[in-house]
Every structure is written in structure tokens, then in C-alpha cells.
Design an enzyme around this catalytic site. Structure first.
Site, PDB file in Angstrom:
ATOM      1  N   GLU A  43       0.852  -1.193   0.000  1.00  0.00           N
ATOM      2  CA  GLU A  43       0.000   0.000   0.000  1.00  0.00           C
ATOM      3  C   GLU A  43       0.888   1.243   0.000  1.00  0.00           C
ATOM      4  OE1 GLU A  43      -3.659   1.773   2.736  1.00  0.00           O
ATOM      5  OE2 GLU A  43      -2.191   0.418   3.642  1.00  0.00           O
ATOM      6  N   LYS A 109      -9.804   2.053  -2.329  1.00  0.00           N
ATOM      7  CA  LYS A 109      -9.991   1.475  -1.000  1.00  0.00           C
ATOM      8  C   LYS A 109     -11.358   1.827  -0.425  1.00  0.00           C
ATOM      9  CE  LYS A 109      -7.553   1.189   3.466  1.00  0.00           C
ATOM     10  NZ  LYS A 109      -6.413   1.737   4.237  1.00  0.00           N
ATOM     11  N   CYS A 143      -5.334  -3.248   2.782  1.00  0.00           N
ATOM     12  CA  CYS A 143      -5.097  -3.144   4.229  1.00  0.00           C
ATOM     13  C   CYS A 143      -6.346  -3.369   5.086  1.00  0.00           C
ATOM     14  CB  CYS A 143      -4.445  -1.793   4.520  1.00  0.00           C
ATOM     15  SG  CYS A 143      -3.499  -1.767   6.066  1.00  0.00           S
TER      16      CYS A 143
END
Length: 258
Positions: A43, A109, A143
Site C-alpha cells: 500500500e 480502497k 489493508c
């Protein structure tokens, strides 16, 4: 039947807000490695997990994407990792998936980390695309998405699974490494898919430590290969299409999913 997929995972130690330095470091890590089909980066691999007013310039974001394209063409592998991107005056934590043929796919995300100011600077994504590459179907995640099993549920319909691989790119702190390792195995087991997880190593300006634990988990939940914790490194392996089909055939649990 699809062929095996050769994977390269790069766990780099990110120097915050030093784009060129980080890109050159990754290039150095990849020198001498075996050819692969897919290179996976963490990331915000070129800047670090920037969640303050020092967001990269749109020029830097474009330069990172251009570098990914050049790396993909040079290596003959698809390249994926996330980048801070400004799109129509809004910022996104965007995972790019770039192919040697020039294709660019992306995922923004969805789950923004509440223990950081991420939501103050970035917009949540609204869609979950599935990338198709070399006959493999790939579900991209970033994540904090790892904590939400419903979001990445592998649907099964008409004898077909929605995807074959879950990819997690992350800046996941060492303090919660046990959670990281446990949830990666859980996602592989419940979705009967491979999980490719790429995390950074090192320390950020907030004194948060990252130990990597990058790994590949097979569809039965077994660790296929794992990085030595705390060391910036490259790990390589391959995903077996035959093993994926075998596990799904012998354990047809998806047919009973709610």
C-alpha cells in the site's frame, strides 16, 4: 484450464514522501529475481501511508503510475500496488493493476482506517472490481479491508466462483501482526481462494513499526510461502491452478453458502 501463475512479492522499507528513492529501491530489490507473471507491491509503496497535508502532488501520482507501466513492460509481468491519487479534486487510496499489454485497472480502497486521519483526506471507493489476468480472476483489497469478510465474499453461481485470488496490499503495523496473519488465513479458507498479501517493513514518522509478514496462503488455509518478519525482502512462488481446482472439487463448501 488456466496455467500456474508465478508471483513476486516485494516488501520494501518505505522512506516517507521520497518517491524517486523508493522506486529506485524497489528496482534494486527486483534485480536478479526470476521472471514472474505478477509483481505485488505494498500500500502506497512509493510515498508511505500519508494521511496529512503532505499528500503527493498529482504529478508525483502520475509519475508513480508511469513507473508501474514501465516496470510492467520491462519485466513482462503485471504490477499492482496502491497510490495516493487525486481524481476530480478528490483523493483516493487507489490500487492499480497494470499489465504488460498496457491495460490499467484500479480499485479504490473502500474501508478507510478510523484510527488514522485517512477519512479526512481520502474518499472511500464505491465498487469492487474483479480483474481478469491470464485466465485468473483477482479480487483487489487494501489493508483495513481485510477485517470485513462480507465485503470480499466469494460468490458461487452456475458452477463458477467469482474469483480465484484475493490480493491484500498493506501498511499493517507489527503491533497487530497476529490479527493480520489470522485473518489472511481465514479469508483464504472461507473463500476457497489463494490469498496474496504484501506488507511493508520499517518505521514511519509516527514511530509505527511494520514487520512485513508478506505471504501466500493457499485455498485450504495453509501458508504456501512467507517472508521472514522484519526484513525487507522479495519472495517468489507460484499458484497452482490444479491445486485450486482440486481443493474446490474435494471440498465443495461454496454450494452451501448463505
Amino acid at each position: 484450464m488456466k496455467n500456474n501463475l508465478h508471483i513476486t512479492i516485494v516488501s520494501n522499507s518505505i522512506t516517507w514522501d521520497c518517491v524517486q528513492f523508493n522506486l529506485e529501491k524497489i528496482e534494486h530489490q527486483l534485480e536478479g529475481q526470476e521472471p514472474s507473471d505478477l509483481i505485488v507491491l505494498p500500500e502506497m509503496f512509493a510515498t508511505g501511508f500519508i494521511v496529512d497535508d503532505s499528500l503527493p502532488s498529482p504529478t508525483d501520482s502520475a509519475r508513480i503510475l508511469e513507473w508501474m507501466q514501465q516496470l510492467s513492460q520491462k519485466s513482462g509481468a503485471a504490477v499492482t500496488g496502491s497510490v495516493a491519487v487525486c481524481d476530480n479534486d478528490l483523493w483516493y487510496n487507489r490500487l492499480y493493476f497494470v499489465t504488460p499489454e498496457g491495460g490499467i485497472m484500479h480499485y479504490d480502497k473502500r474501508h478507510l482506517f478510523p484510527l488514522s486521519p485517512e477519512a479526512q483526506f481520502y474518499q472511500p471507493g464505491t465498487e469492487l472490481p474483479i480483474f481478469e489476468y491470464k485466465d485468473w480472476r483477482i479480487c483487489p483489497q487494501i489493508c483495513y479491508d481485510l477485517r470485513f469478510p462480507k465485503f470480499c465474499r466469494n460468490e458461487y453461481a452456475n458452477g463458477e466462483y467469482k474469483y480465484d485470488i484475493l490480493i491484500y496490499v498493506a501498511n499493517w503495523p507489527a503491533a497487530r501482526a497476529e490479527t493480520w496473519n489470522t485473518l489472511l488465513r481465514a479469508r483464504a479458507i472461507e473463500n476457497q481462494s489463494y490469498v496474496i498479501a504484501c506488507n511493508c517493513v520499517g518505521e514511519d514518522p509516527r514511530k509505527c513499526f511494520y514487520q512485513g509478514d508478506s505471504q501466500i496462503v493457499d485455498p485450504s488455509g495453509s501458508i504456501h510461502i512467507k517472508q521472514d518478519a522484519g526484513k525487507h525482502s522479495v519472495i517468489q512462488s507460484q499458484l497452482s491452478a490444479t491445486e485450486l481446482e482440486r481443493i474446490r472439487r474435494v471440498f465443495p463448501f461454496a454450494k452451501d453458502a448463505d
